[in-house]
Structure formats: structure tokens, C-alpha cells
Motif scaffolding. Sequence first.
Motif, PDB file in Angstrom:
ATOM      1  N   UNK A 174       0.838  -1.202   0.000  1.00  0.00           N
ATOM      2  CA  UNK A 174       0.000   0.000   0.000  1.00  0.00           C
ATOM      3  C   UNK A 174       0.872   1.251   0.000  1.00  0.00           C
ATOM      4  N   UNK A 175       1.909   1.256   0.840  1.00  0.00           N
ATOM      5  CA  UNK A 175       2.788   2.430   0.928  1.00  0.00           C
ATOM      6  C   UNK A 175       3.484   2.681  -0.405  1.00  0.00           C
ATOM      7  N   UNK A 176       4.031   1.619  -0.998  1.00  0.00           N
ATOM      8  CA  UNK A 176       4.740   1.774  -2.274  1.00  0.00           C
ATOM      9  C   UNK A 176       3.790   2.233  -3.370  1.00  0.00           C
ATOM     10  N   UNK A 177       2.587   1.646  -3.413  1.00  0.00           N
ATOM     11  CA  UNK A 177       1.619   2.007  -4.445  1.00  0.00           C
ATOM     12  C   UNK A 177       1.195   3.468  -4.323  1.00  0.00           C
ATOM     13  N   UNK A 178       0.904   3.889  -3.099  1.00  0.00           N
ATOM     14  CA  UNK A 178       0.505   5.286  -2.880  1.00  0.00           C
ATOM     15  C   UNK A 178       1.639   6.227  -3.248  1.00  0.00           C
ATOM     16  N   UNK A 179       2.868   5.857  -2.890  1.00  0.00           N
ATOM     17  CA  UNK A 179       4.011   6.693  -3.225  1.00  0.00           C
ATOM     18  C   UNK A 179       4.209   6.824  -4.732  1.00  0.00           C
ATOM     19  N   UNK A 180       4.082   5.715  -5.456  1.00  0.00           N
ATOM     20  CA  UNK A 180       4.236   5.755  -6.907  1.00  0.00           C
ATOM     21  C   UNK A 180       3.129   6.571  -7.566  1.00  0.00           C
ATOM     22  N   UNK A 181       1.904   6.445  -7.039  1.00  0.00           N
ATOM     23  CA  UNK A 181       0.801   7.225  -7.591  1.00  0.00           C
ATOM     24  C   UNK A 181       1.004   8.720  -7.360  1.00  0.00           C
ATOM     25  N   UNK A 182       1.520   9.082  -6.194  1.00  0.00           N
ATOM     26  CA  UNK A 182       1.795  10.499  -5.919  1.00  0.00           C
ATOM     27  C   UNK A 182       2.876  11.041  -6.857  1.00  0.00           C
ATOM     28  N   UNK A 183       3.936  10.249  -7.057  1.00  0.00           N
ATOM     29  CA  UNK A 183       4.998  10.678  -7.985  1.00  0.00           C
ATOM     30  C   UNK A 183       4.438  10.829  -9.391  1.00  0.00           C
ATOM     31  N   UNK A 184       3.610   9.855  -9.800  1.00  0.00           N
ATOM     32  CA  UNK A 184       2.978   9.906 -11.125  1.00  0.00           C
ATOM     33  C   UNK A 184       2.116  11.166 -11.269  1.00  0.00           C
ATOM     34  N   UNK A 185       1.322  11.457 -10.238  1.00  0.00           N
ATOM     35  CA  UNK A 185       0.429  12.621 -10.276  1.00  0.00           C
ATOM     36  C   UNK A 185       1.223  13.920 -10.407  1.00  0.00           C
ATOM     37  N   UNK A 186       2.266  14.030  -9.596  1.00  0.00           N
ATOM     38  CA  UNK A 186       3.069  15.259  -9.623  1.00  0.00           C
ATOM     39  C   UNK A 186       3.780  15.418 -10.961  1.00  0.00           C
ATOM     40  N   UNK A 187       4.383  14.330 -11.459  1.00  0.00           N
ATOM     41  CA  UNK A 187       5.121  14.411 -12.713  1.00  0.00           C
ATOM     42  C   UNK A 187       4.188  14.693 -13.888  1.00  0.00           C
ATOM     43  N   UNK A 188       3.005  14.074 -13.902  1.00  0.00           N
ATOM     44  CA  UNK A 188       2.057  14.300 -14.993  1.00  0.00           C
ATOM     45  C   UNK A 188       1.577  15.745 -15.007  1.00  0.00           C
ATOM     46  N   UNK A 189       1.325  16.302 -13.821  1.00  0.00           N
ATOM     47  CA  UNK A 189       0.894  17.704 -13.766  1.00  0.00           C
ATOM     48  C   UNK A 189       2.027  18.649 -14.174  1.00  0.00           C
ATOM     49  N   UNK A 190       3.249  18.285 -13.810  1.00  0.00           N
ATOM     50  CA  UNK A 190       4.389  19.119 -14.200  1.00  0.00           C
ATOM     51  C   UNK A 190       4.616  19.054 -15.702  1.00  0.00           C
ATOM     52  N   UNK A 191       4.476  17.848 -16.294  1.00  0.00           N
ATOM     53  CA  UNK A 191       4.646  17.689 -17.739  1.00  0.00           C
ATOM     54  C   UNK A 191       3.536  18.404 -18.502  1.00  0.00           C
ATOM     55  N   UNK A 192       2.320  18.325 -17.949  1.00  0.00           N
ATOM     56  CA  UNK A 192       1.158  19.025 -18.513  1.00  0.00           C
ATOM     57  C   UNK A 192       0.885  18.623 -19.965  1.00  0.00           C
ATOM     58  N   UNK A 193       1.063  17.329 -20.252  1.00  0.00           N
ATOM     59  CA  UNK A 193       0.740  16.781 -21.570  1.00  0.00           C
ATOM     60  C   UNK A 193      -0.175  15.576 -21.352  1.00  0.00           C
ATOM     61  N   UNK A 194      -1.443  15.858 -21.058  1.00  0.00           N
ATOM     62  CA  UNK A 194      -2.351  14.810 -20.633  1.00  0.00           C
ATOM     63  C   UNK A 194      -2.639  13.769 -21.708  1.00  0.00           C
ATOM     64  N   UNK A 195      -2.471  14.140 -22.965  1.00  0.00           N
ATOM     65  CA  UNK A 195      -2.716  13.157 -24.018  1.00  0.00           C
ATOM     66  C   UNK A 195      -1.542  12.175 -24.148  1.00  0.00           C
ATOM     67  N   UNK A 196      -0.393  12.513 -23.544  1.00  0.00           N
ATOM     68  CA  UNK A 196       0.766  11.621 -23.529  1.00  0.00           C
ATOM     69  C   UNK A 196       0.850  10.865 -22.206  1.00  0.00           C
ATOM     70  N   UNK A 197       0.790  11.596 -21.100  1.00  0.00           N
ATOM     71  CA  UNK A 197       0.855  10.977 -19.777  1.00  0.00           C
ATOM     72  C   UNK A 197      -0.205  11.605 -18.885  1.00  0.00           C
ATOM     73  N   UNK A 198      -1.403  11.035 -18.863  1.00  0.00           N
ATOM     74  CA  UNK A 198      -2.453  11.575 -17.998  1.00  0.00           C
ATOM     75  C   UNK A 198      -2.170  11.255 -16.539  1.00  0.00           C
ATOM     76  N   UNK A 199      -2.637  12.093 -15.664  1.00  0.00           N
ATOM     77  CA  UNK A 199      -2.456  11.874 -14.232  1.00  0.00           C
ATOM     78  C   UNK A 199      -3.462  10.839 -13.728  1.00  0.00           C
ATOM     79  N   UNK A 200      -3.185  10.205 -12.584  1.00  0.00           N
ATOM     80  CA  UNK A 200      -4.144   9.248 -12.024  1.00  0.00           C
ATOM     81  C   UNK A 200      -5.524   9.848 -11.780  1.00  0.00           C
ATOM     82  N   UNK A 201      -5.567  11.107 -11.326  1.00  0.00           N
ATOM     83  CA  UNK A 201      -6.874  11.730 -11.091  1.00  0.00           C
ATOM     84  C   UNK A 201      -7.628  11.937 -12.407  1.00  0.00           C
ATOM     85  N   UNK A 202      -6.900  12.261 -13.487  1.00  0.00           N
ATOM     86  CA  UNK A 202      -7.547  12.421 -14.793  1.00  0.00           C
ATOM     87  C   UNK A 202      -8.082  11.083 -15.305  1.00  0.00           C
ATOM     88  N   UNK A 203      -7.347  10.020 -15.030  1.00  0.00           N
ATOM     89  CA  UNK A 203      -7.804   8.693 -15.449  1.00  0.00           C
ATOM     90  C   UNK A 203      -9.062   8.303 -14.685  1.00  0.00           C
TER      91      UNK A 203
END
Length: 246
Positions: A8-37
Amino acid sequence: MRKNAPAIYVSVGLLLIWEVFARWLNEMYILPSPTAILQKMWDFREALFTVHLPATLQVLWIGLLISIILGIGLAIMMHLSHWSERAFYPLLVASQTIPITALAPIFVLWFGYTIWSKVLVTVLIAFFPIAMSMFDGLRSTKRELEELMRTYGATKWQIFWKLQLPSALPQLFSAFKIAVPLSIIGAAVGEWLGAQAGLGYFSKRMMTQLDGAGVFAPIVLLSTMAIIAVFIIRIIEKKYIVWRKD
């Protein structure tokens, strides 16, 4: 709960990293964030859960049932007959050397967009680990125990049912935990290459619209299905294989 805490800890951590990186990249058609999915899954919840998910589940349970019967039956036949082993073992290995992406369009050509083209892809992927693991499990029985049972007058079939088959159960359950995720991949590949419904078909349709979140939404559902299926198999395994350590 404590046993699952690291995952659970690892999964939550990876999802947070994914969310932050996707928002920073701001290219949702390439890498959407978990919340967008998740938002996309909610927007298309009716189509995903009432049309495409049932279509994929139908392919899965038919394909898995055939894979289990075919894999276990072939493994037992090869174990009991040296002629069958020499005849079918090379064919069993050769069946995995052909790329699935090359065979799937042929199955669609033969069976059209019916369910059987996807079922064949699923079976071709899933039955191999079941057959190989079951065969190796049957052969892994200790000779000392077999000789002991023969000393007490046990027949060949009694040795098979009372000793060899139970000895193969750990390998068989391990094969199930491999075959189930592979069958999900096979069903998705079959639907991707030719279908009118299913999670793979939905993902392909979203890709043509350059909708990154829509492409990932069915993938999340497929991954969730695999996790739940493997978890159920582990529960059954612990119930029937009591001598294995947790």
C-alpha cells in the motif's frame, strides 16, 4: 492489514509521484495523471462497466476455462505416457515461439469479430504456463515416496491421485497466478486487433481520439482485475496447500 502495508505504501508513493510528474509535464494526451484517469472512468462509467467490461470478462472466463482443461489434461497425458511427452512437448514449446500479434489478425480473419477470435488468443497465451508447471510438478514427486507406496502395494493410479497430483498443486497454483494476468493481456490484445466491444477495443478507440486518459482507463480496470484474481487464487491456495509457509 499489516502484511499488505508495504504494498500500500509503495503504491501510494508511486501514484503520488505519477500525479506530480504528470501535472508538471502538462501533456495529458501523452501521460495523464491518475486523477484524470479516474475522472475519465467516471465519465464513461456506463459504457465501461455495462458494455466493455462484461465483454472482456466473457472472453476471460471462457479462455481460462479452456486453458485450464487443456493445460492440465495435456500435462497429465505427457506425464503418464512417454510417447505423448515426446510427441507434444516440442509442439507445446513451439506454440510460444509465434508472436501473438501475428496470429491474432489471422484468428479475426477466420472467426471475424466474434468472441472466439479473442478466446483463441487468450488460450494460446494462458494454457502454456499451466501445462508446463503442471507437468514439472507431477515430475517433481520424490522417488522415495513413490517407492514407499509401491512397497505397500499401491497401484499406479493410487500413486498418481494420492501422491503425484497433490505434489503438483503448488506449481499449479503458481501457474494460475501467472496465467490469469496473461489471459487478461491476451483478451485485451485480441480486442485491440479486432473487436466490437471490450476494454481493449475501448482503449484503441480512445487512442484514435488522442485521449490519453481514455486509453489508460481500461488499462487500470484490466490491472485491477488481475490483482483481484491473483488475490483470490492466493486465498484458495492457502486453504488447500496448508503445508506451504506464508
